[in-house]
Scaffold this motif. Sequence first.
Motif, mmCIF file in Angstrom:
data_model
loop_
_atom_site.group_PDB
_atom_site.id
_atom_site.type_symbol
_atom_site.label_atom_id
_atom_site.label_comp_id
_atom_site.label_asym_id
_atom_site.label_seq_id
_atom_site.Cartn_x
_atom_site.Cartn_y
_atom_site.Cartn_z
ATOM 1 N N VAL A 1 -29.575 52.182 104.249
ATOM 2 C CA VAL A 1 -29.442 51.859 102.834
ATOM 3 C C VAL A 1 -30.025 50.476 102.610
ATOM 4 O O VAL A 1 -29.687 49.531 103.331
ATOM 5 C CB VAL A 1 -27.962 51.878 102.393
ATOM 6 N N ASN A 2 -30.904 50.350 101.632
ATOM 7 C CA ASN A 2 -31.419 49.047 101.222
ATOM 8 C C ASN A 2 -30.768 48.670 99.898
ATOM 9 O O ASN A 2 -29.910 47.809 99.834
ATOM 10 C CB ASN A 2 -32.937 49.086 101.117
ATOM 11 N N HIS A 3 -31.132 49.375 98.832
ATOM 12 C CA HIS A 3 -30.534 49.130 97.523
ATOM 13 C C HIS A 3 -29.308 50.019 97.340
ATOM 14 O O HIS A 3 -29.235 51.127 97.862
ATOM 15 C CB HIS A 3 -31.538 49.422 96.413
ATOM 16 N N LYS A 20 -38.909 40.779 89.419
ATOM 17 C CA LYS A 20 -38.814 41.912 90.328
ATOM 18 C C LYS A 20 -37.347 42.275 90.575
ATOM 19 O O LYS A 20 -36.980 43.454 90.590
ATOM 20 C CB LYS A 20 -39.506 41.573 91.649
ATOM 21 N N GLN A 21 -36.509 41.253 90.726
ATOM 22 C CA GLN A 21 -35.090 41.513 90.974
ATOM 23 C C GLN A 21 -34.434 42.180 89.765
ATOM 24 O O GLN A 21 -33.629 43.101 89.908
ATOM 25 C CB GLN A 21 -34.361 40.215 91.286
ATOM 26 N N ILE A 22 -34.786 41.749 88.568
ATOM 27 C CA ILE A 22 -34.239 42.367 87.358
ATOM 28 C C ILE A 22 -34.653 43.834 87.290
ATOM 29 O O ILE A 22 -33.860 44.713 86.934
ATOM 30 C CB ILE A 22 -34.692 41.599 86.109
ATOM 31 N N TYR A 23 -35.902 44.086 87.620
ATOM 32 C CA TYR A 23 -36.384 45.465 87.657
ATOM 33 C C TYR A 23 -35.554 46.289 88.635
ATOM 34 O O TYR A 23 -35.145 47.424 88.330
ATOM 35 C CB TYR A 23 -37.858 45.487 88.057
ATOM 36 N N GLU A 24 -35.271 45.718 89.805
ATOM 37 C CA GLU A 24 -34.490 46.441 90.807
ATOM 38 C C GLU A 24 -33.043 46.619 90.364
ATOM 39 O O GLU A 24 -32.422 47.646 90.647
ATOM 40 C CB GLU A 24 -34.559 45.711 92.147
ATOM 41 N N PHE A 25 -32.488 45.633 89.673
ATOM 42 C CA PHE A 25 -31.138 45.777 89.138
ATOM 43 C C PHE A 25 -31.075 46.955 88.170
ATOM 44 O O PHE A 25 -30.125 47.725 88.180
ATOM 45 C CB PHE A 25 -30.721 44.502 88.411
ATOM 46 N N ALA A 26 -32.093 47.063 87.316
ATOM 47 C CA ALA A 26 -32.122 48.150 86.338
ATOM 48 C C ALA A 26 -32.345 49.499 87.023
ATOM 49 O O ALA A 26 -31.722 50.504 86.657
ATOM 50 C CB ALA A 26 -33.214 47.887 85.302
ATOM 51 N N LYS A 27 -33.215 49.515 88.032
ATOM 52 C CA LYS A 27 -33.554 50.772 88.702
ATOM 53 C C LYS A 27 -32.444 51.249 89.629
ATOM 54 O O LYS A 27 -32.212 52.462 89.759
ATOM 55 C CB LYS A 27 -34.847 50.595 89.494
ATOM 56 N N GLY A 60 -29.135 48.917 90.656
ATOM 57 C CA GLY A 60 -27.787 48.376 90.484
ATOM 58 C C GLY A 60 -27.027 48.935 89.306
ATOM 59 O O GLY A 60 -25.835 49.255 89.413
ATOM 60 N N TYR A 61 -27.686 49.052 88.161
ATOM 61 C CA TYR A 61 -27.011 49.534 86.954
ATOM 62 C C TYR A 61 -27.408 50.958 86.589
ATOM 63 O O TYR A 61 -27.209 51.385 85.465
ATOM 64 C CB TYR A 61 -27.316 48.595 85.783
ATOM 65 N N ASN A 62 -27.952 51.676 87.539
ATOM 66 C CA ASN A 62 -28.392 53.051 87.293
ATOM 67 C C ASN A 62 -27.316 54.030 87.780
ATOM 68 O O ASN A 62 -27.168 54.244 88.988
ATOM 69 C CB ASN A 62 -29.709 53.313 88.022
ATOM 70 N N PRO A 63 -26.573 54.668 86.877
ATOM 71 C CA PRO A 63 -25.497 55.582 87.279
ATOM 72 C C PRO A 63 -25.990 56.806 88.046
ATOM 73 O O PRO A 63 -25.204 57.449 88.757
ATOM 74 C CB PRO A 63 -24.859 56.002 85.944
ATOM 75 N N ASP A 64 -27.261 57.118 87.910
ATOM 76 C CA ASP A 64 -27.802 58.305 88.575
ATOM 77 C C ASP A 64 -28.296 58.013 89.996
ATOM 78 O O ASP A 64 -28.697 58.935 90.709
ATOM 79 C CB ASP A 64 -28.965 58.882 87.751
ATOM 80 N N PHE A 65 -28.257 56.750 90.388
ATOM 81 C CA PHE A 65 -28.726 56.385 91.730
ATOM 82 C C PHE A 65 -27.547 56.344 92.696
ATOM 83 O O PHE A 65 -26.542 55.686 92.438
ATOM 84 C CB PHE A 65 -29.423 55.027 91.697
#
Length: 563
Positions: free
Chosen positions: A145-147, A266-273, A275-280
């Motif tokens: 696991v990375n993200h 880039k970090q904000i993009y990853e947070f959206a993709k 961290g805050y993505n309920p489908d991930f």
Amino acid sequence: MIKRLFIIVTLFATIYGCSSSQMATKNDSSQDKTTPQEKVDQPVDFSTMLKPPEGWHHWDEEQTQFRGISSELAYTKILSDNSPEEKVVVAVIDGGVDTNHEDLDDVMWINEDEIPDNGKDDDGNGYVDDVHGWNFIGGSDGKNVNHDTFELTRIYRSLHQEFKNADTTSFSKKKQEQYSYYKQIKSDYEEEVNRLHQQYNNIESLNQSMQEAKNILDEHYADSSYSYEDIQELDPTSQELNFAKNVMSYILENEIDSTLIADQKKQIYEFAKYGYNPDFNPRDIVGDNYEDKSERIYGNNDVAGPDPSHGTHVAGIIAAERDNGIGVNGVATNTYIMAIRAVPNGDERDKDVANAIRYAVDNGADIINMSFGKSYSPHKEVVDKAVAHANKNNVLMVHGAGNSAQNTDTTANYPTDKYGSAVSDSAATLWMSVGATSWKPNEEFIANFSNYGDETVDLFAPGVDIYSTMPDNKYEFQSGTSMASPVVAGTAALIMAYYPELTAKQVRQIILENSIQYPNQLVTVPSEGNPEESEQTIFPELSVSDGLVNVYKALRAAEEMSQ
């Protein structure tokens, strides 16, 4: 790091209305290169210094004017004629450690009862080939696991599935309470998502302002070779030039450049993709039964993982090889790093944290460093039991207080020493929560991102611009309570190495009772709000011990107590 920049950008947006700002290359030629052994007679001008010298956190204030931990002085004055009596093991529960780093490879803990890479659990502890530690966020097939999502997202996802189309008219009292909790979580989640959008807009505005100011100053100076001092001496003759001066000063003082801006976008993009993505949900990679919180045997032996930068930096602060002619010196000698991977790019999960703590205790760690934290802990009882297990086995736990600029007396930050109903005791006695200080001996002494708490943060340690190890034999400055915590963990390890007869409780007592006091030091209380409305207080109001960790004083006290 991301939280720290968000605070800086928020303050910038408040001061300048997010209208303009530049970024120029910092001129580091004026950095103080004073060594710890040299006494500085001339006053250091901290107001014009953009970055401190490497290793400043080891220094002694009387000798150098930098508010370090006096560790170099301790090695020279106290330990030079002594030898360590005990090997100390510090478990670093983090995102991974580069075990092959040139400054760490000889201080990695080795499980002597395990034969490397034979695919067997030789020591019978349940973990196969755990030579340097264990990875609780990896799968048996070697994948990692990375993200991962944030805990708030996971709670929201779970409750949203249950309540999104619910008929509230038929709810029982208990169900209505659960629904009310769901509405609060939903509100918190949406607020965080909106805040993320605002942070992105602020950074975009900051970047635009940086470019505008750069163009103005390039034209004024006819080239781009101007320093921070040049800008401070500039007497603006127009509103445009005044804007450029103010913006550039702010940018340089906060060490913002185009690379940092790109990293944060880039970090904000990853947070959206993620961290805050309920489908991930990456948990399938691990392959455990996540609902079974008592499950302990899962993961793999890859203690580096896909991104060992944070954990490598932390490990170096604690125990990077001393006096080997390369890199940096760790706080502690004769200390070995047990690497335990449980923290992804996202929020760590309670089950993994609990198992990481138990692994550390059961495999011989003397100290556990935890440079991570979160605002929600849905399975806190599992972590509480693991913390109690460490406490019972005389293992000292050191935890970064967090980088949210909040008072943890009133705002939760997990894990914590305070137990819930799952443990009969009220709190762990072998726990230290650590806030971060900067290298500036003025109102900015407390790091502007650091959490604090007169009842919940035990003490402070240097945590701004700490130079330490990074993957692939690199070195870098980083900031956070993540850096302050290993300074204290290293201090505890050093005491244990030279005075092994002392208990973990005594070591904790020594560190807290022998900190450096600044009873009249006025400091700005960390806050994400308007800096013009920032509160100030005296330093002792922000922690239990009222002090800053000091190795020299602690070792003197350890010497007396051990006699």
